[in-house]
Design a protein around this motif. Structure first.
Motif, mmCIF file in Angstrom:
data_model
loop_
_atom_site.group_PDB
_atom_site.id
_atom_site.type_symbol
_atom_site.label_atom_id
_atom_site.label_comp_id
_atom_site.label_asym_id
_atom_site.label_seq_id
_atom_site.Cartn_x
_atom_site.Cartn_y
_atom_site.Cartn_z
ATOM 1 N N THR A 189 56.251 33.670 6.784
ATOM 2 C CA THR A 189 56.237 35.108 7.603
ATOM 3 C C THR A 189 55.267 34.699 8.698
ATOM 4 O O THR A 189 54.180 34.529 8.680
ATOM 5 N N VAL A 190 55.790 35.113 10.048
ATOM 6 C CA VAL A 190 55.180 35.217 11.026
ATOM 7 C C VAL A 190 54.400 36.568 11.155
ATOM 8 O O VAL A 190 55.192 37.549 11.580
ATOM 9 N N VAL A 191 53.136 36.603 11.447
ATOM 10 C CA VAL A 191 52.752 37.922 11.481
ATOM 11 C C VAL A 191 51.915 38.105 12.799
ATOM 12 O O VAL A 191 51.610 39.182 13.206
ATOM 13 N N SER A 192 51.752 37.018 13.653
ATOM 14 C CA SER A 192 51.154 37.115 15.098
ATOM 15 C C SER A 192 51.518 35.918 15.626
ATOM 16 O O SER A 192 51.836 34.906 15.305
ATOM 17 N N ARG A 193 51.577 36.088 17.208
ATOM 18 C CA ARG A 193 51.775 35.432 18.141
ATOM 19 C C ARG A 193 50.655 35.329 19.258
ATOM 20 O O ARG A 193 50.474 36.278 19.933
ATOM 21 N N PHE A 194 50.522 34.098 19.727
ATOM 22 C CA PHE A 194 49.402 34.033 20.798
ATOM 23 C C PHE A 194 50.029 32.990 21.884
ATOM 24 O O PHE A 194 50.489 31.936 21.564
ATOM 25 N N ALA A 195 49.666 33.204 23.140
ATOM 26 C CA ALA A 195 50.159 32.634 24.363
ATOM 27 C C ALA A 195 49.241 32.543 25.482
ATOM 28 O O ALA A 195 49.022 33.489 25.805
ATOM 29 N N ILE A 199 51.508 31.733 15.490
ATOM 30 C CA ILE A 199 52.255 30.911 16.329
ATOM 31 C C ILE A 199 51.268 30.820 17.583
ATOM 32 O O ILE A 199 50.941 31.848 18.169
ATOM 33 N N TYR A 200 51.011 29.628 18.132
ATOM 34 C CA TYR A 200 50.567 29.510 19.238
ATOM 35 C C TYR A 200 51.198 28.794 20.326
ATOM 36 O O TYR A 200 51.620 27.598 19.806
ATOM 37 N N ALA A 201 51.335 29.180 21.560
ATOM 38 C CA ALA A 201 51.930 28.426 22.616
ATOM 39 C C ALA A 201 51.333 28.247 23.927
ATOM 40 O O ALA A 201 50.407 29.317 23.937
#
Length: 564
Positions: free
Chosen positions: A37-43, A6-8
């Motif tokens: 399945t969400v494995v990583s998040r970037f913001a 996910i990128y925000a």
């Protein structure tokens, strides 16, 4: 199992961090709905989407994509990924190359659908147009504030920004709406500005003013990002002496910001003269007209009489031959060492620390003749390169380069028959065109075609002659002798092509530190620096003795300025 990243992003520091939380929550709900399945998040927080440069989290995401650590990227909407159509399209193409799918929740875009590419391009175009329109609206609003005598943005030494609020109207977060920002004179800083103007009009130089203010501990404006020391310097004083805001005149819209698409850095460029706006704001006045005119007259005198500026002072043709300019650093304050004295006519220009010379905030008062420093550094480089370990390394590198060249020559030799055939075919075509010109008369198209064929024939003949040459590989002893002679004649190579030598030094010696010291009862520069040619852990270590100039007497304070 589909692994998702996910990128925000939000663009302004006026927005809240909860914006990131809201975007991530929507993306997680979308992933859960589809069984992913969400494995990583970037913001990225408070960073514009107009450019991908400077967005560290986005760069980290692309690194994870290259490593194959997720299968799909999810964003709340396409504008979060960016507002630059070509850049966003490039990002999506890179993800597709890594076999990574893409989803935009708000627009219901899924890269697995046939129409996803058209939808993505259309939405990215709308995202880009939004920021273009927003830029025009902001500029129009700033123009209105400037014409009304308000400060449209930024800080200026001598003033504080005071928002003018309307308590009857509410803005963001329930605060009173801000009608504009007024500038309020700060008395202590205004006194420094008036004194600066008086000193320059009375005969002081810019460097002497900077040293005096620094010696007295007077706080300077905030330094630029590329300058570590907070201190007065001649360039900032010069800008302040030309700032019409101090005489109560606001000149707006003189420059515009342009962003470099490669680095993401902004640079100022002048606008056409007719685009600027001049507004009289008497409440901003700090300098009276007679003092302003005296400073302007002093600048005119300096411009009329002129100053001899050679070598490093003016980045002239002479300065391009300075081998280590831009690579030298002061060992005390890390400032970039520059030419601080000398005319450069007989090689007597000297390197020194500008923070000592121009600002008086560094204790490194030693200077060293440029020509003497260059000779000592070249001698140290020769000694370093002629060690057995580095000599073998240079030899292997040269052998590899030579082998590639010999392979190309052998290939041309094998193609000799084809080159002869090509040359005959080109000559026949040129003969036909020449006959056509003789029959039909002057024809620009035929003449240009004939000229092009003649160039190709000449190139083919050159390649044919080269292919007939005997290609022989020199022996190892011959290679070793050649490499040793070239390194031993480093001085001659430098003198023959100094600009190329300077580029090479900058590539392999990115940093050279000059630290003043005393050895054997005399001043020296201890020279050290990173060296990409030597084995890991080794470095250039030199003690420069020749050409050192002892420190000049300490700055004893200014002369009494002449009356205005």
């Amino acid at each position: 199992m589909t692994r998702c990243a996910i990128y925000a992003r939000y663009s302004s520091d006026l927005q809240r961090d909860t914006s990131i939380d809201d975007q991530v929550r929507r993306c997680e709900e979308y992933a859960q709905k589809n069984g992913w399945t969400v494995v990583s998040r970037f913001a990225d927080k408070a960073i514009s989407g107009a450019d991908v440069a400077g967005r560290q989290q986005l760069q980290a995401l692309m690194q994870e994509a290259r490593a194959g650590n997720f299968d799909r990227l999810i964003v709340d909407d396409t504008s979060r990924l960016g507002r630059n159509l070509p850049q966003v399209r490039t990002l999506i193409d890179q993800l597709e190359y890594f076999d990574i799918q893409f989803s935009a929740v708000a627009q219901q875009i899924d890269s697995t659908h046939e129409s996803s590419r058209q939808l993505l391009t259309l939405n990215c175009f709308m995202d880009e147009q939004y920021i273009v329109g927003l830029r025009d609206k902001v500029h129009r609003g700033q123009e209105g504030r400037a014409l009304a005598g308000f400060n449209p943005g930024g800080k200026c030494f001598g003033y504080r920004n005071v928002p003018l609020e309307d308590a009857s109207r509410l803005g963001k977060y329930g605060r009173p709406r801000v009608l504009g920002v007024q500038l309020e004179v700060i008395p202590s800083e205004a006194e420094t500005i008036r004194r600066m103007y008086e000193m320059f009009a009375g005969g002081y130089g810019l460097s002497r003013i900077a040293k005096q203010l620094n010696a007295e501990g007077i706080l300077s404006p905030q330094p630029a990002r590329n300058r570590a020391l907070r201190a007065w310097c001649p360039s900032s004083i010069r800008s302040m002496l030309h700032n019409e805001r101090y005489r109560g005149v606001f000149v707006w819209n003189r420059t515009r910001k342009r962003k470099n698409p490669e680095t993401g850095l902004k640079t100022s460029r002048p606008r056409p003269t007719g685009d600027s706006r001049r507004v009289s704001v008497p409440s901003w006045r700090i300098i009276p007209d007679e003092l302003w005119d005296a400073v302007a007259a002093r600048f005119s005198d300096v411009k009329r009489t002129g100053v001899s500026r050679l070598g490093g002072f003016a980045r002239s043709e002479r300065s391009k031959k300075y081998l280590f300019s831009g690579l030298l650093r002061c060992g005390h304050c890390n400032s970039r060492m520059v030419i601080v004295s000398g005319q450069g006519v007989r090689g007597y220009s000297k390197y020194g620390c500008p923070s000592h010379r121009n600002r008086g905030v560094c204790t490194n008062a030693l200077t060293i003749r440029r020509d003497r420093l260059e000779k000592q550094l070249i001698a140290a480089i020769q000694e370093k390169l002629l060690t057995p370990t580095l000599l073998e390394k240079a030899l292997r590198a040269f052998e590899q380069s030579l082998e590639k060249r010999l392979t190309a020559l052998r290939r041309e030799a094998d193609d000799g028959a084809d080159l002869r055939e090509t040359k005959e075919r080109l000559k026949q075509e040129a003969s036909r065109i020449a006959d056509a010109i003789a029959v039909t008369g002057h024809s620009q198209t035929l003449i240009e075609r004939l000229q092009m064929l003649e160039r190709k024939i000449a190139e083919t003949e050159t390649r044919e002659r080269r292919s007939k040459s005997v290609v022989q590989r020199p022996s190892v002893d011959e290679l070793r002798r050649f490499v040793r002679e070239r390194i031993g004649n480093l001085n001659q190579l430098v003198e023959g092509d100094p600009e190329r030598a300077r580029t090479t030094f900058a590539k392999h010696l990115p940093l050279i530190v000059l630290t003043p010291s005393n050895r054997d009862g005399g001043p020296v520069f201890e020279v050290s620096g990173s060296w990409k040619l030597v084995p890991e852990g080794d470095a250039l270590q030199v003690v420069a003795r020749d050409g050192i100039e002892p420190p000049t007497p300490a700055f004893s304070g200014p002369r009494t300025p002449k009356s205005i």
